[in-house]
Design a protein around this motif. Structure first.
Motif, PDB file in Angstrom:
ATOM      1  N   GLU A 249       0.955  -1.030  -0.008  1.00  9.74           N
ATOM      2  CA  GLU A 249      -0.041  -0.131   0.049  1.00  9.74           C
ATOM      3  C   GLU A 249       0.797   1.376   0.058  1.00  9.74           C
ATOM      4  O   GLU A 249       0.680   2.402  -0.556  1.00  9.74           O
ATOM      5  N   ARG A 457      -9.581   3.444   5.748  1.00 13.10           N
ATOM      6  CA  ARG A 457      -8.831   2.328   6.339  1.00 13.10           C
ATOM      7  C   ARG A 457      -7.321   2.655   6.609  1.00 13.10           C
ATOM      8  O   ARG A 457      -6.807   3.702   6.033  1.00 13.10           O
ATOM      9  N   GLU A 462      -5.903  -3.994   3.468  1.00 17.85           N
ATOM     10  CA  GLU A 462      -6.009  -4.139   1.629  1.00 17.85           C
ATOM     11  C   GLU A 462      -6.658  -2.772   1.376  1.00 17.85           C
ATOM     12  O   GLU A 462      -7.745  -2.546   1.893  1.00 17.85           O
ATOM     13  N   GLY A 463      -6.065  -2.145   0.443  1.00 19.56           N
ATOM     14  CA  GLY A 463      -6.525  -1.210  -0.289  1.00 19.56           C
ATOM     15  C   GLY A 463      -6.388   0.101   0.621  1.00 19.56           C
ATOM     16  O   GLY A 463      -6.746   1.293   0.165  1.00 19.56           O
ATOM     17  N   GLN A 466      -5.211   3.431  -1.271  1.00 17.43           N
ATOM     18  CA  GLN A 466      -5.977   4.111  -2.353  1.00 17.43           C
ATOM     19  C   GLN A 466      -6.630   5.170  -1.685  1.00 17.43           C
ATOM     20  O   GLN A 466      -7.105   5.077  -0.517  1.00 17.43           O
ATOM     21  N   ALA A 469     -10.844   4.128   0.156  1.00 20.14           N
ATOM     22  CA  ALA A 469     -11.171   2.825   0.850  1.00 20.14           C
ATOM     23  C   ALA A 469     -11.500   3.462   2.169  1.00 20.14           C
ATOM     24  O   ALA A 469     -10.948   3.440   3.119  1.00 20.14           O
ATOM     25  N   GLU A 488     -16.285   0.276   1.043  1.00 18.61           N
ATOM     26  CA  GLU A 488     -15.544   0.661  -0.180  1.00 18.61           C
ATOM     27  C   GLU A 488     -16.310   1.443  -1.222  1.00 18.61           C
ATOM     28  O   GLU A 488     -17.513   1.028  -1.501  1.00 18.61           O
ATOM     29  N   GLU A 491     -15.968   2.170  -7.913  1.00 24.79           N
ATOM     30  CA  GLU A 491     -14.898   2.639  -8.605  1.00 24.79           C
ATOM     31  C   GLU A 491     -15.152   3.864  -9.517  1.00 24.79           C
ATOM     32  O   GLU A 491     -14.287   4.608  -9.818  1.00 24.79           O
TER      33      GLU A 491
END
Length: 495
Positions: A249, A457, A462-463, A466, A469, A488, A491
């Protein structure tokens, strides 16, 4: 149509936003645990400043022959300040990554304890090379404090209180200078151990700050993340898997935000020149150029830092309503307006007034920086990104004290029949140029006013690297702790 950076200069009002509440209502909603975390972050930053400015205040004594000092001139002694600033990015990287990976609590505790040990070590140095080595190592430990302390405090308070608290937190820097000046004026003046006493007092307060943070709970953001991680883990999952996710990440964050990193470093270079240029040699300037006694020079420093505390809190509160960038520009204009009063008077009264109002401008602009950088930062890296940007800017500006000292050696003036460095002219020119640079960089830059970064997050999830997230608030306990579940964004949603 006007460019985006001008159209976005004053943030648009969101009628449904929490930020529309009056400030006092937002402050009343903060729980005692949240206030404790804010105070802990403020105290850590106060200790950082007190430890750092111990050297600046001791320069006149350090220049005396051994065993009292090291027998070096002012320009040479400022190398200790320069080396401290040069090594701070190392600490920002190491402790910042530790905080974003493992949590806010223990990395800050160990960081403060290391500062305490190295501050004491500096006081026992017998030679100038030993002192330089100790201050270099101290720079590493000092570099981690700001990013960790600010992230801990701001992520645990309501969005609409963050502007004001940003200013209060940042002025731990001014309070640290203020405490160091008071100790230097009172305790050191009566101690047979001279400047070393100031270092010991600063180390003792730093040790207390470490103990306070140790007894307070972990940040709610990390408690939530660790609970979610444990719920998702299968038996036998190791901490190494979290580290692999964290490194992945981190790479994603750097790929996505390298331009923002460059912008933040440029911004913080200007801001660090602004603060160090107005403070590092200020006591020396008052004594050499204006003929003030050490007592009066220290008193003027104290008065200036009272203005800094006022400016930081005021600017932070204003920024919640008119935006971070516009507030910075306003207070940079205040700096320009009061440079003449800062350098032209000869008496203590005029110089003290100039110090007060100039520091209202300098630290008013600075008071917006903690929340401004935290809102701009990739949300999962709010200890690392702001901290490293801050300290790399510090590194670039590390020669500010030496620039002023060498500039003063080349620009001379006569005071009471003595030919002395013209620090007034050098500092006035430097401050004017730097304030103008900051205005340009801020006007051209981005702003993410009112960001809910506490709903994102963390970096070992995970993520986390970005920008989309987020987590979604579900319940709030009577104690004020927020329990969340991961959500989440789609997109095609805006980042």
């Amino acid at each position: 149509m006007a460019p985006y950076f001008l159209r976005n200069f004053i943030p648009k009002k969101d009628p449904s936003a929490e930020g529309q509440r009056p400030l006092f209502r937002a402050l009343l909603d903060i729980t005692w645990i949240q206030w404790s975390l804010v105070f802990s972050g403020w105290l850590a930053w106060t200790c950082d400043a007190m430890d750092f400015f111990s050297v600046s205040l001791a320069i006149p004594v350090l220049s005396k022959p051994p065993p009292v000092g090291f027998g070096r001139d002012t320009a040479t002694l400022t190398n200790a300040v320069t080396l401290t600033l040069l090594f701070r990015p190392i600490g920002a990287i190491c402790f910042g990554f530790a905080s974003d990976r493992y949590g806010r609590k223990w990395p800050l505790v160990w960081n403060l304890l290391l500062c305490c040990v190295l501050q004491i070590g500096s006081s026992f140095c017998k030679t100038y090379p030993q002192f330089l080595a100790a201050r270099s190592l101290f720079g590493i430990s000092m570099g981690g404090i700001w990013g960790l302390a600010i992230a801990t405090a701001l992520e645990n308070v309501p969005v609409d209180a963050r502007g004001f608290l940003s200013g209060v937190l940042q002025e731990g820097y001014a309070v640290g200078y203020l405490l160091a000046a008071v100790v230097n004026l009172t305790v050191v003046a009566r101690s047979v151990h001279s400047w070393r006493t100031l270092f010991w007092v600063a180390a003792g307060i730093t040790f207390f700050a470490a103990g306070l943070r140790a007894v307070l709970p972990e940040s709610e953001v990390f408690l939530r993340a660790k609970e979610d991680r444990r719920a998702q883990e299968t038996p036998g999952t190791s901490a190494a898997s979290k580290t692999r996710v964290f490194l992945r990440e981190t790479k994603a964050m750097l790929i996505n935000h390298w331009k923002l990193c460059i912008y933040a470093v440029l911004l913080m270079t200007g801001f660090n020149f602004l603060s160090h240029g107005s403070q590092d040699l200020y006591p020396t300037y008052l004594q050499d150029n204006k003929g003030l006694s050490s007592y009066l020079a220290t008193t003027a420093t104290i008065i200036g830092n009272c203005g800094a505390v006022l400016g930081g809190a005021l600017a932070g509160a204003i920024s919640q309503f008119v935006g971070r960038r516009l507030t910075i520009v306003i207070f940079c204009c205040v700096i320009g307006a009061f440079i003449p009063l800062w350098i032209l008077p000869s008496g203590f009264g005029g110089l003290s007034a100039g110090a007060f109002f100039l520091q209202v401008g300098v630290q008013g602009a600075w008071g917006v920086i903690p929340i401004f950088l935290n809102e701009l930062s990739p949300p999962a890296f709010r200890a690392t990104f702001p901290g490293v940007a801050y300290q790399v800017g510090n590194m670039v500006s590390s020669a500010s004290a030496r620039i002023e000292a060498v500039g003063g050696q080349n620009l001379r003036t006569t005071v009471n029949g003595r030919n002395v460095p013209d620090y007034a002219k050098v500092q006035g020119i430097l401050m004017g140029v730097v304030a103008a640079f900051i205005v340009i960089v801020v006007i051209l830059g981005p702003e993410n006013h009112g960001s809910h970064f506490e709903q994102h997050r963390v970096a070992f999830e995970e993520g986390g690297g970005q920008d989309d997230a987020y987590v979604e608030q579900t319940t709030q306990s009577p104690a004020g702790s927020v329990h969340v579940h991961v959500h989440e964004k789609k997109e095609d949603s805006p980042a």
